[in-house]
Design a protein around this motif. Structure first.
Motif, PDB file in Angstrom:
ATOM      1  N   THR A  63      13.719  -4.147  -2.793  1.00  0.00           N
ATOM      2  CA  THR A  63      12.797  -3.064  -3.172  1.00  0.00           C
ATOM      3  C   THR A  63      11.454  -3.631  -3.610  1.00  0.00           C
ATOM      4  O   THR A  63      10.386  -3.129  -3.224  1.00  0.00           O
ATOM      5  CB  THR A  63      13.406  -2.221  -4.303  1.00  0.00           C
ATOM      6  N   VAL A  64      11.501  -4.675  -4.410  1.00  0.00           N
ATOM      7  CA  VAL A  64      10.265  -5.323  -4.869  1.00  0.00           C
ATOM      8  C   VAL A  64       9.530  -5.980  -3.702  1.00  0.00           C
ATOM      9  O   VAL A  64       8.296  -5.913  -3.610  1.00  0.00           O
ATOM     10  CB  VAL A  64      10.583  -6.344  -5.971  1.00  0.00           C
ATOM     11  N   GLU A  65      10.258  -6.607  -2.802  1.00  0.00           N
ATOM     12  CA  GLU A  65       9.628  -7.232  -1.634  1.00  0.00           C
ATOM     13  C   GLU A  65       8.847  -6.220  -0.816  1.00  0.00           C
ATOM     14  O   GLU A  65       7.719  -6.494  -0.368  1.00  0.00           O
ATOM     15  CB  GLU A  65      10.695  -7.897  -0.767  1.00  0.00           C
ATOM     16  N   ARG A  66       9.428  -5.047  -0.601  1.00  0.00           N
ATOM     17  CA  ARG A  66       8.728  -4.004   0.162  1.00  0.00           C
ATOM     18  C   ARG A  66       7.473  -3.546  -0.569  1.00  0.00           C
ATOM     19  O   ARG A  66       6.427  -3.304   0.048  1.00  0.00           O
ATOM     20  CB  ARG A  66       9.662  -2.823   0.420  1.00  0.00           C
ATOM     21  N   ALA A  67       7.587  -3.392  -1.880  1.00  0.00           N
ATOM     22  CA  ALA A  67       6.439  -2.929  -2.657  1.00  0.00           C
ATOM     23  C   ALA A  67       5.304  -3.951  -2.638  1.00  0.00           C
ATOM     24  O   ALA A  67       4.122  -3.591  -2.511  1.00  0.00           O
ATOM     25  CB  ALA A  67       6.875  -2.639  -4.093  1.00  0.00           C
ATOM     26  N   LEU A  68       5.648  -5.226  -2.745  1.00  0.00           N
ATOM     27  CA  LEU A  68       4.612  -6.263  -2.701  1.00  0.00           C
ATOM     28  C   LEU A  68       3.977  -6.356  -1.319  1.00  0.00           C
ATOM     29  O   LEU A  68       2.752  -6.510  -1.188  1.00  0.00           O
ATOM     30  CB  LEU A  68       5.208  -7.614  -3.097  1.00  0.00           C
ATOM     31  N   ALA A  69       4.801  -6.247  -0.288  1.00  0.00           N
ATOM     32  CA  ALA A  69       4.258  -6.296   1.076  1.00  0.00           C
ATOM     33  C   ALA A  69       3.289  -5.153   1.320  1.00  0.00           C
ATOM     34  O   ALA A  69       2.262  -5.312   2.001  1.00  0.00           O
ATOM     35  CB  ALA A  69       5.401  -6.247   2.085  1.00  0.00           C
ATOM     36  N   GLU A  70       3.602  -4.006   0.752  1.00  0.00           N
ATOM     37  CA  GLU A  70       2.734  -2.837   0.899  1.00  0.00           C
ATOM     38  C   GLU A  70       1.374  -3.073   0.258  1.00  0.00           C
ATOM     39  O   GLU A  70       0.335  -2.640   0.781  1.00  0.00           O
ATOM     40  CB  GLU A  70       3.435  -1.638   0.242  1.00  0.00           C
ATOM     41  N   ASP A  71       1.352  -3.772  -0.882  1.00  0.00           N
ATOM     42  CA  ASP A  71       0.121  -3.933  -1.648  1.00  0.00           C
ATOM     43  C   ASP A  71      -0.648  -5.197  -1.268  1.00  0.00           C
ATOM     44  O   ASP A  71      -1.878  -5.193  -1.193  1.00  0.00           O
ATOM     45  CB  ASP A  71       0.453  -3.975  -3.143  1.00  0.00           C
ATOM     46  N   VAL A  72       0.079  -6.277  -0.999  1.00  0.00           N
ATOM     47  CA  VAL A  72      -0.568  -7.567  -0.779  1.00  0.00           C
ATOM     48  C   VAL A  72      -0.922  -7.799   0.685  1.00  0.00           C
ATOM     49  O   VAL A  72      -1.929  -8.445   1.010  1.00  0.00           O
ATOM     50  CB  VAL A  72       0.329  -8.714  -1.301  1.00  0.00           C
ATOM     51  N   GLY A  73      -0.101  -7.264   1.581  1.00  0.00           N
ATOM     52  CA  GLY A  73      -0.367  -7.487   2.997  1.00  0.00           C
ATOM     53  C   GLY A  73      -0.334  -8.971   3.342  1.00  0.00           C
ATOM     54  O   GLY A  73       0.591  -9.681   2.971  1.00  0.00           O
ATOM     55  N   ASP A  74      -1.388  -9.460   4.014  1.00  0.00           N
ATOM     56  CA  ASP A  74      -1.414 -10.870   4.404  1.00  0.00           C
ATOM     57  C   ASP A  74      -2.130 -11.746   3.382  1.00  0.00           C
ATOM     58  O   ASP A  74      -2.425 -12.915   3.643  1.00  0.00           O
ATOM     59  CB  ASP A  74      -2.055 -11.036   5.785  1.00  0.00           C
ATOM     60  N   GLY A  75      -2.424 -11.192   2.179  1.00  0.00           N
ATOM     61  CA  GLY A  75      -3.028 -12.011   1.138  1.00  0.00           C
ATOM     62  C   GLY A  75      -3.884 -11.206   0.183  1.00  0.00           C
ATOM     63  O   GLY A  75      -4.520 -10.229   0.584  1.00  0.00           O
ATOM     64  N   ASP A  76      -3.880 -11.600  -1.083  1.00  0.00           N
ATOM     65  CA  ASP A  76      -4.658 -10.930  -2.121  1.00  0.00           C
ATOM     66  C   ASP A  76      -6.062 -11.525  -2.159  1.00  0.00           C
ATOM     67  O   ASP A  76      -6.285 -12.603  -2.704  1.00  0.00           O
ATOM     68  CB  ASP A  76      -3.957 -11.093  -3.473  1.00  0.00           C
ATOM     69  N   ARG A  77      -7.000 -10.839  -1.540  1.00  0.00           N
ATOM     70  CA  ARG A  77      -8.388 -11.318  -1.502  1.00  0.00           C
ATOM     71  C   ARG A  77      -9.051 -11.261  -2.880  1.00  0.00           C
ATOM     72  O   ARG A  77     -10.002 -11.997  -3.157  1.00  0.00           O
ATOM     73  CB  ARG A  77      -9.208 -10.478  -0.515  1.00  0.00           C
ATOM     74  N   ASN A  78      -8.548 -10.380  -3.756  1.00  0.00           N
ATOM     75  CA  ASN A  78      -9.135 -10.246  -5.086  1.00  0.00           C
ATOM     76  C   ASN A  78      -8.768 -11.436  -5.968  1.00  0.00           C
ATOM     77  O   ASN A  78      -9.614 -12.003  -6.667  1.00  0.00           O
ATOM     78  CB  ASN A  78      -8.651  -8.950  -5.747  1.00  0.00           C
ATOM     79  N   ALA A  79      -7.481 -11.815  -5.947  1.00  0.00           N
ATOM     80  CA  ALA A  79      -7.041 -12.934  -6.779  1.00  0.00           C
ATOM     81  C   ALA A  79      -7.697 -14.236  -6.359  1.00  0.00           C
ATOM     82  O   ALA A  79      -7.848 -15.169  -7.165  1.00  0.00           O
ATOM     83  CB  ALA A  79      -5.518 -13.065  -6.715  1.00  0.00           C
ATOM     84  N   ALA A  80      -8.107 -14.335  -5.098  1.00  0.00           N
ATOM     85  CA  ALA A  80      -8.745 -15.554  -4.602  1.00  0.00           C
ATOM     86  C   ALA A  80     -10.092 -15.813  -5.269  1.00  0.00           C
ATOM     87  O   ALA A  80     -10.655 -16.907  -5.152  1.00  0.00           O
ATOM     88  CB  ALA A  80      -8.922 -15.468  -3.087  1.00  0.00           C
TER      89      ALA A  80
END
Length: 289
Positions: free
Chosen positions: A15-32
């Motif tokens: 469940t958490v994996e799906r939620a993270l995939a939905e939000d992060v996609g191919d990478g968090d450009r903001n955290a970078a």
């Protein structure tokens, strides 16, 4: 304080994996935008009175992003939390904290909202023998999580899905031809499963009792009719020494739930626990090192 079984569901990780995939996609450009080696600590603060639920999902979000993130809780799921109170302390790499913040808080706000709503209903029927239960009206993909939150609020769970119990509803009766025929087929095709019939009149209740059901769901009946239905079921119990679960549902709210409980029903099912959700307000405040 709620004392329900808080056994964790087995699908927290996926469940958490799906939620993270939905939000992060191919990478968090903001955290970078933040240096990779920077670490920080953060406090999660609740902004309103609530019942806490969802801490295992919250923890799993950060564990999936970086195993070095630590979470220390001041409260446990099922406990009351007061407005403007820090409920946990999180520490780890800034990038992981930033990436996981929204997803982690989403689980916490959703599940605490469900638990808090359930708790309010449970409090209203305190002193009766009536239990507050959920329904299948859950958010797709989050059923096990929401059912856990209901238990955190002191409620209990109905059947999980279409496979572990039988609820014969109006359309089933129409398709089968009668209540008796539907119950008979249920016994033949699903031996050992709990069989419940949804009824809308006392005449239908009489037919369901004669068919030998395990439970009845009294849908949208006024309280005086519910009381008569309970008396009919009790008489059937005594006569045939057979346990029958009496459940009420339909347009249940905090204003009328006590009146319904006072009719003597065993359970009150409320779809709004998991579909009419008021999320609990949380915020995460970070301090960098």
């Amino acid at each position: 304080m709620p004392t329900a079984d808080l056994t964790l569901p087995a699908d927290i990780g996926p469940t958490v994996e799906r939620a993270l995939a939905e939000d992060v996609g191919d990478g968090d450009r903001n955290a970078a935008l933040v240096d990779e080696g920077l670490r920080a600590s953060a406090s999660v603060i609740v902004r309103e009175n609530a019942i806490l639920a969802g801490s295992p999902w919250f923890e799993q979000v950060f564990a999936a992003l970086d195993s070095s993130v630590s979470v220390e809780w001041a409260y446990s799921d099922g406990q009351r939390i007061r407005s403007n109170t820090p409920i946990c302390h999180v520490e780890g790499p800034v990038r992981a904290l930033l990436t996981g913040e929204r997803t982690a808080l989403n689980f916490l706000q959703l599940l605490s909202g469900v638990a808090s709503s359930t708790f309010d209903f449970v409090e209203r029927v305190k002193g009766t023998n009536t239990q507050i239960i959920d329904t299948r009206k859950t958010l797709p993909g989050l059923r096990s999580a929401q059912r856990y939150a209901v238990r955190c609020g002191g409620g209990i769970n109905h059947r999980f899905g279409l496979f572990d119990a039988i609820l014969i509803k109006e359309n089933h009766i129409l398709a089968a031809g009668s209540i008796g025929t539907a119950v008979q087929r249920a016994r033949e095709t699903a031996e050992g499963l709990f069989v419940q019939v949804e009824i809308e009149t006392l005449e239908e209740l009489e037919q369901a009792l004669e068919a030998g059901i395990d439970g009845v769901l009294l849908d949208n009946l006024p309280s005086h009719v519910l009381a008569r239905a309970v008396n009919m079921a009790d008489a059937h119990r005594r006569r045939f020494r057979r346990d029958i679960v009496i459940e009420a549902s339909g347009d249940i709210n905090l204003r009328n739930v006590r009146e319904i409980a006072d009719t003597g029903v065993d359970r009150i099912s409320i779809g709004g626990l998991t579909k009419h959700i008021k999320a609990t307000d949380f915020s995460m405040r970070m301090k960098t090192r």
